[in-house]
Design a protein around this motif. Sequence first.
Motif, PDB file in Angstrom:
ATOM      1  N   ARG A 120       6.182  -5.767  -3.187  1.00  0.00           N
ATOM      2  CA  ARG A 120       5.797  -4.363  -2.930  1.00  0.00           C
ATOM      3  C   ARG A 120       4.458  -4.044  -3.584  1.00  0.00           C
ATOM      4  O   ARG A 120       3.633  -3.340  -3.020  1.00  0.00           O
ATOM      5  CB  ARG A 120       6.872  -3.413  -3.459  1.00  0.00           C
ATOM      6  CG  ARG A 120       7.982  -3.151  -2.477  1.00  0.00           C
ATOM      7  CD  ARG A 120       8.787  -1.927  -2.822  1.00  0.00           C
ATOM      8  NE  ARG A 120       9.298  -1.920  -4.177  1.00  0.00           N
ATOM      9  CZ  ARG A 120      10.488  -2.388  -4.546  1.00  0.00           C
ATOM     10  NH1 ARG A 120      11.285  -2.905  -3.651  1.00  0.00           N
ATOM     11  NH2 ARG A 120      10.870  -2.335  -5.797  1.00  0.00           N
ATOM     12  N   TYR A 124       3.515  -5.651   0.508  1.00  0.00           N
ATOM     13  CA  TYR A 124       4.493  -6.180   1.453  1.00  0.00           C
ATOM     14  C   TYR A 124       5.803  -5.409   1.281  1.00  0.00           C
ATOM     15  O   TYR A 124       6.723  -5.859   0.606  1.00  0.00           O
ATOM     16  CB  TYR A 124       4.706  -7.679   1.239  1.00  0.00           C
ATOM     17  CG  TYR A 124       3.512  -8.505   1.637  1.00  0.00           C
ATOM     18  CD1 TYR A 124       3.430  -9.055   2.903  1.00  0.00           C
ATOM     19  CD2 TYR A 124       2.460  -8.720   0.747  1.00  0.00           C
ATOM     20  CE1 TYR A 124       2.324  -9.809   3.281  1.00  0.00           C
ATOM     21  CE2 TYR A 124       1.355  -9.471   1.112  1.00  0.00           C
ATOM     22  CZ  TYR A 124       1.294 -10.009   2.380  1.00  0.00           C
ATOM     23  OH  TYR A 124       0.203 -10.746   2.748  1.00  0.00           O
ATOM     24  N   HIS A 125       5.876  -4.233   1.911  1.00  0.00           N
ATOM     25  CA  HIS A 125       7.016  -3.342   1.711  1.00  0.00           C
ATOM     26  C   HIS A 125       8.213  -3.687   2.581  1.00  0.00           C
ATOM     27  O   HIS A 125       9.297  -3.168   2.356  1.00  0.00           O
ATOM     28  CB  HIS A 125       6.584  -1.893   1.965  1.00  0.00           C
ATOM     29  CG  HIS A 125       5.535  -1.451   0.998  1.00  0.00           C
ATOM     30  ND1 HIS A 125       5.823  -1.068  -0.282  1.00  0.00           N
ATOM     31  CD2 HIS A 125       4.190  -1.381   1.103  1.00  0.00           C
ATOM     32  CE1 HIS A 125       4.712  -0.748  -0.920  1.00  0.00           C
ATOM     33  NE2 HIS A 125       3.700  -0.947  -0.100  1.00  0.00           N
ATOM     34  N   HIS A 126       8.013  -4.545   3.568  1.00  0.00           N
ATOM     35  CA  HIS A 126       9.111  -4.911   4.456  1.00  0.00           C
ATOM     36  C   HIS A 126       9.626  -6.320   4.173  1.00  0.00           C
ATOM     37  O   HIS A 126      10.330  -6.897   4.991  1.00  0.00           O
ATOM     38  CB  HIS A 126       8.665  -4.789   5.917  1.00  0.00           C
ATOM     39  CG  HIS A 126       8.194  -3.415   6.261  1.00  0.00           C
ATOM     40  ND1 HIS A 126       9.040  -2.339   6.360  1.00  0.00           N
ATOM     41  CD2 HIS A 126       6.944  -2.929   6.475  1.00  0.00           C
ATOM     42  CE1 HIS A 126       8.351  -1.257   6.636  1.00  0.00           C
ATOM     43  NE2 HIS A 126       7.068  -1.586   6.711  1.00  0.00           N
ATOM     44  N   SER A 127       9.291  -6.843   3.009  1.00  0.00           N
ATOM     45  CA  SER A 127       9.750  -8.194   2.662  1.00  0.00           C
ATOM     46  C   SER A 127      11.228  -8.162   2.290  1.00  0.00           C
ATOM     47  O   SER A 127      11.746  -7.155   1.814  1.00  0.00           O
ATOM     48  CB  SER A 127       8.929  -8.755   1.501  1.00  0.00           C
ATOM     49  OG  SER A 127       9.124  -7.963   0.350  1.00  0.00           O
ATOM     50  N   THR A 128      11.899  -9.282   2.551  1.00  0.00           N
ATOM     51  CA  THR A 128      13.298  -9.425   2.134  1.00  0.00           C
ATOM     52  C   THR A 128      13.415 -10.688   1.293  1.00  0.00           C
ATOM     53  O   THR A 128      12.749 -11.698   1.562  1.00  0.00           O
ATOM     54  CB  THR A 128      14.261  -9.521   3.339  1.00  0.00           C
ATOM     55  OG1 THR A 128      13.891 -10.648   4.146  1.00  0.00           O
ATOM     56  CG2 THR A 128      14.232  -8.259   4.179  1.00  0.00           C
ATOM     57  N   GLY A 150       7.214 -10.631   5.838  1.00  0.00           N
ATOM     58  CA  GLY A 150       6.877  -9.552   6.757  1.00  0.00           C
ATOM     59  C   GLY A 150       5.367  -9.346   6.785  1.00  0.00           C
ATOM     60  O   GLY A 150       4.595 -10.193   6.336  1.00  0.00           O
ATOM     61  N   SER A 153       1.475  -3.947   4.496  1.00  0.00           N
ATOM     62  CA  SER A 153       1.298  -2.544   4.872  1.00  0.00           C
ATOM     63  C   SER A 153       0.079  -1.984   4.157  1.00  0.00           C
ATOM     64  O   SER A 153      -0.204  -2.341   3.021  1.00  0.00           O
ATOM     65  CB  SER A 153       2.526  -1.717   4.466  1.00  0.00           C
ATOM     66  OG  SER A 153       3.686  -2.251   5.032  1.00  0.00           O
TER      67      SER A 153
END
Length: 195
Positions: A120, A124-128, A150, A153
């Motif tokens: 984050r 990379y806020h959509h990383s899992t 991902g 952003s």
Amino acid sequence: RIKSISVEGNKAISTRAILEKIPFHAGDLFDRKKTNDIIRNLYRLGYFRNIQVVTDDVEPGVIDLIIVVTEKNRISSITIKGNSAVTTEKIKTTLNSSHIKALDQEELANLAQQIKKLYREKGYHHSTVTGTLEPDDKGTFIANFDIKEGIKSGVKIVNFKGNDHIADRFLRDLIFTREDWILGFMDQAGTYHPD
């Protein structure tokens, strides 16, 4: 008075190592107030998920002291897959991986959250991040972290609504998130900060 002290449930950690952390010896008077010391000393070893101190009456005024432990999964190595935006070395440094001796599922999930936070911070806020424990042939476990990064952003524009008396410019100076600009890489402008 304590007649004997025994340990149950330990496999990887020797009984002798556990007994060295207990502030009692056979023949001592038992003091319930020291029970917290026993539990605290054993938790500091980092190998136990659960610790119970049990007393068993042998005869009037004499007890057996039993320490019942549940060990965590011992970790032989940590593997990280799917990372390109953040180096493996950076992730392992963030996790302080050289000091991880044993893990349970809750701690594994916490480590995965630390990796996610690192992503984050890079935008990379959509990383899992998925953490799993895989048994190896030595009776220990490998901690695997699978990362799906991902897309990165970025923040192009910050808008405010409902501010009739305070200018947007003033409010922009109060928040961490900055709009992206040509030299944004120097001051992390364009990176969303939840704080």
